[in-house]
Write a protein that holds these residues in place. Structure first.
Motif, short mmCIF file in Angstrom:
data_model
loop_
_atom_site.label_atom_id
_atom_site.label_comp_id
_atom_site.label_asym_id
_atom_site.label_seq_id
_atom_site.Cartn_x
_atom_site.Cartn_y
_atom_site.Cartn_z
N ASN A 119 0.82 -1.22 0.00
CA ASN A 119 0.00 0.00 0.00
C ASN A 119 0.85 1.27 0.00
O ASN A 119 0.39 2.34 0.40
CB ASN A 119 -0.93 -0.02 1.22
CG ASN A 119 -2.20 0.79 1.02
OD1 ASN A 119 -2.68 0.94 -0.11
ND2 ASN A 119 -2.76 1.31 2.10
N THR A 120 2.09 1.13 -0.45
CA THR A 120 3.04 2.25 -0.42
C THR A 120 2.56 3.46 -1.21
O THR A 120 2.63 4.60 -0.73
CB THR A 120 4.41 1.79 -0.99
OG1 THR A 120 4.90 0.72 -0.18
CG2 THR A 120 5.41 2.92 -1.01
N LEU A 148 4.71 7.96 3.74
CA LEU A 148 4.51 7.97 5.20
C LEU A 148 5.58 8.84 5.86
O LEU A 148 5.27 9.75 6.61
CB LEU A 148 4.51 6.55 5.76
CG LEU A 148 3.33 5.65 5.38
CD1 LEU A 148 3.51 4.24 5.93
CD2 LEU A 148 2.01 6.23 5.89
N GLY A 149 6.83 8.57 5.56
CA GLY A 149 7.93 9.41 6.06
C GLY A 149 7.79 10.81 5.45
O GLY A 149 7.80 11.82 6.15
N ILE A 153 4.52 11.28 9.67
CA ILE A 153 3.12 10.83 9.60
C ILE A 153 2.16 11.89 10.13
O ILE A 153 1.02 11.98 9.69
CB ILE A 153 2.96 9.48 10.35
CG1 ILE A 153 3.63 8.36 9.54
CG2 ILE A 153 1.50 9.16 10.61
CD1 ILE A 153 3.79 7.06 10.30
N LYS A 154 2.64 12.72 11.06
CA LYS A 154 1.73 13.73 11.64
C LYS A 154 1.09 14.62 10.58
O LYS A 154 -0.03 15.11 10.75
CB LYS A 154 2.47 14.58 12.68
CG LYS A 154 2.75 13.78 13.94
CD LYS A 154 3.25 14.64 15.06
CE LYS A 154 3.80 13.81 16.20
NZ LYS A 154 2.76 13.01 16.88
N THR A 155 1.80 14.84 9.47
CA THR A 155 1.26 15.71 8.41
C THR A 155 0.78 14.91 7.20
O THR A 155 0.56 15.48 6.13
CB THR A 155 2.32 16.73 7.95
OG1 THR A 155 3.50 16.02 7.58
CG2 THR A 155 2.65 17.73 9.04
N GLY A 195 7.25 10.33 -3.21
CA GLY A 195 6.50 10.51 -1.97
C GLY A 195 7.04 11.57 -1.04
O GLY A 195 6.50 11.75 0.05
N GLY A 196 8.09 12.28 -1.43
CA GLY A 196 8.60 13.36 -0.59
C GLY A 196 7.88 14.67 -0.90
O GLY A 196 7.14 14.77 -1.88
N VAL A 197 8.10 15.68 -0.05
CA VAL A 197 7.47 16.98 -0.27
C VAL A 197 7.97 17.66 -1.55
O VAL A 197 7.30 18.51 -2.12
CB VAL A 197 7.67 17.92 0.94
CG1 VAL A 197 6.87 17.44 2.14
CG2 VAL A 197 9.16 18.06 1.30
N GLU A 198 9.18 17.27 -2.01
CA GLU A 198 9.75 17.89 -3.21
C GLU A 198 9.42 17.04 -4.43
O GLU A 198 9.33 15.83 -4.36
CB GLU A 198 11.26 18.09 -3.07
CG GLU A 198 12.06 16.80 -2.93
CD GLU A 198 11.90 16.12 -1.58
OE1 GLU A 198 12.12 16.79 -0.57
OE2 GLU A 198 11.53 14.93 -1.54
N SER A 199 9.27 17.72 -5.58
CA SER A 199 8.91 17.02 -6.81
C SER A 199 10.12 16.36 -7.44
O SER A 199 11.22 16.93 -7.46
CB SER A 199 8.30 18.02 -7.80
OG SER A 199 7.06 18.48 -7.31
N LEU A 200 9.89 15.13 -7.95
CA LEU A 200 10.96 14.38 -8.61
C LEU A 200 10.51 13.95 -9.99
O LEU A 200 9.31 13.78 -10.25
CB LEU A 200 11.34 13.13 -7.79
CG LEU A 200 11.80 13.35 -6.35
CD1 LEU A 200 12.11 12.01 -5.69
CD2 LEU A 200 13.02 14.26 -6.28
#
Ligand SMILES: *Cc1c(COP(=O)(O)O)cnc(C)c1O
Length: 381
Positions: free
Chosen positions: A171-172, A197-198, A242-244, A326-331
């Motif tokens: 479910n990643t 998640l991270g 995960i908090k955000t 999945g990070g805040v920055e675009s790849l």
């Protein structure tokens, strides 16, 4: 508790020693005992760690599961699941699979006598015919990478229940914010918490979730016996990320929708893969089982060459050329020369991984800036 509250509070409590509101990083290998085997539930750091326990409790709550067991990476989590089986067992796997999982199944476990068979699961009704008397589990990924196909979780869940085989979902890509596989009959969920998640591209971590006590016992045994455990620092970072999760996922999805719609009308773009389009082949199922359509979009160019795809990668500035997602920055990535380079071209094309296909992991920057970056990139092709 609703999802946005759970990510912040579920399974967590102020530190009993100090009242610290954030779960401390319990950086310790061992714990002082009153007498042999007389202790507070913690004896050795590989077996138990309070930061890890807090993360496991939080993750379990997010997936509405009884149990979560954390590992040092998503791959170590997948490895722990396959250790539930023995020589002679057969496992059905969705054909569109994360490359590392494919390598684990076909190479790491090649000499262990477990059979893995890769099946196209886009049409769930065709899956049942592949189940053999020794089939013990079905493993799938949805949405798939990098073509964003969607597999019908409820249909597969029913087949697995009827045939009495375990049903495991990676479910990643979706995260529990978008999709909760236990509601559709899954028995096991695997996560690479390294991704959404991270969420900040600063922690490698994996997890397996389940509701059966017997499965949990075996997974927890493997966690301790094999020792592929995440460090207290990694657990802290995952908890913090995960908090955000709720607000980040909502922003990823909103940006992805804007970008998919922009690409769709661009004269140089051939095809855009995003399950939010009403013309996407699995749009109806996506709407049924997902809250929104995720933060990954892929597209191919009318000039369908490796060179054109690679040029797009070097043309963008905000979208950084990198593996992962999945990070805040675009790849931005080029599957044909990166993740799918080892797959023969004919097979690759059959999977929809065209020469020019570009995959975007869309971050949570302002959409206007991301669109301008893509516009510049496409202009220069
Ligand atoms: C990244 C990823 C994995 C592997 O996770 P790691 O944390 O890198 O070991 C497994 N499945 C999917 C879908 C992934 O994207």
């Amino acid at each position: 508790m609703k999802f946005g509250t759970k990510v912040i509070h579920a399974g967590l409590q102020p530190d009993p020693a100090t009242g610290a509101i954030m779960t401390p990083i319990y950086q310790t290998t061992t714990y002082v005992q009153d007498a042999p085997h007389v202790h507070k539930g913690y004896a050795y750091g590989r077996t138990h760690n309070p930061t890890r326990t807090a993360l496991q409790n939080n993750l379990a709550a997010l997936e509405n599961a009884k149990y979560a067991v954390c590992f040092s990476s998503g791959m170590a989590a997948a490895d722990a699941v396959i250790r539930l089986f023995k020589p002679g067992d057969d496992i059905l796997v969705s054909a569109d699979l994360y490359g590392g999982t494919y390598r684990l199944f076909t190479q790491s476990f090649a000499d262990f006598g477990i059979q893995f068979r890769f099946v196209n699961m886009n049409d769930a009704t065709s899956i049942e015919q592949h189940i053999l008397p020794n089939t013990k589990m079905l493993w799938l990924e949805t949405p798939s990478n990098p073509t964003l196909r969607i597999i019908d979780l409820a249909a597969v869940g029913n087949i697995c229940k009827k045939q009495q085989i375990l049903f495991c979902v990676d479910n990643t890509f979706a995260t529990p914010y978008l999709q909760q596989p236990f509601n559709f009959g899954a028995d096991l969920i695997v996560h690479s918490a390294t991704k959404y998640l991270g969420g900040h591209s600063d922690v490698i971590l994996g997890a397996v979730l389940c509701n059966e006590e017997a499965l949990h016992k075996k997974l927890a045994f493997t966690q301790n016996a094999v020792g592929a455990i995440p460090s207290p620092m990694e657990c802290f970072l995952a908890l913090r990320g995960i908090k955000t999760l709720k607000v980040r996922m909502a922003a990823h999805c909103e940006n992805a929708a804007a970008i998919a719609n922009y690409l769709q009308q661009h004269p140089k773009v051939a095809q855009v893969n995003w399950p939010g389009f009403s013309h996407h082949p699995n749009h109806a199922i996506a709407k049924q089982q997902m809250r929104n359509f995720g933060g990954v979009v892929s597209f191919s160019l009318k000039e369908d060459t490796l060179a054109a795809g690679l040029k797009m990668l070097s043309n963008t500035h905000l979208f950084a050329l990198a593996e992962s997602l999945g990070g805040v920055e675009s790849l931005i990535g080029h599957p044909a020369s990166m993740t799918h380079a080892a797959i023969p071209k004919a097979d690759r094309l059959k999977m929809g991984v065209f020469d020019s296909l570009v995959r975007l992991s869309i971050g949570i920057e302002d959409a206007e800036d991301l669109l301008a970056d893509l516009e510049r990139g496409l202009d220069l092709i």
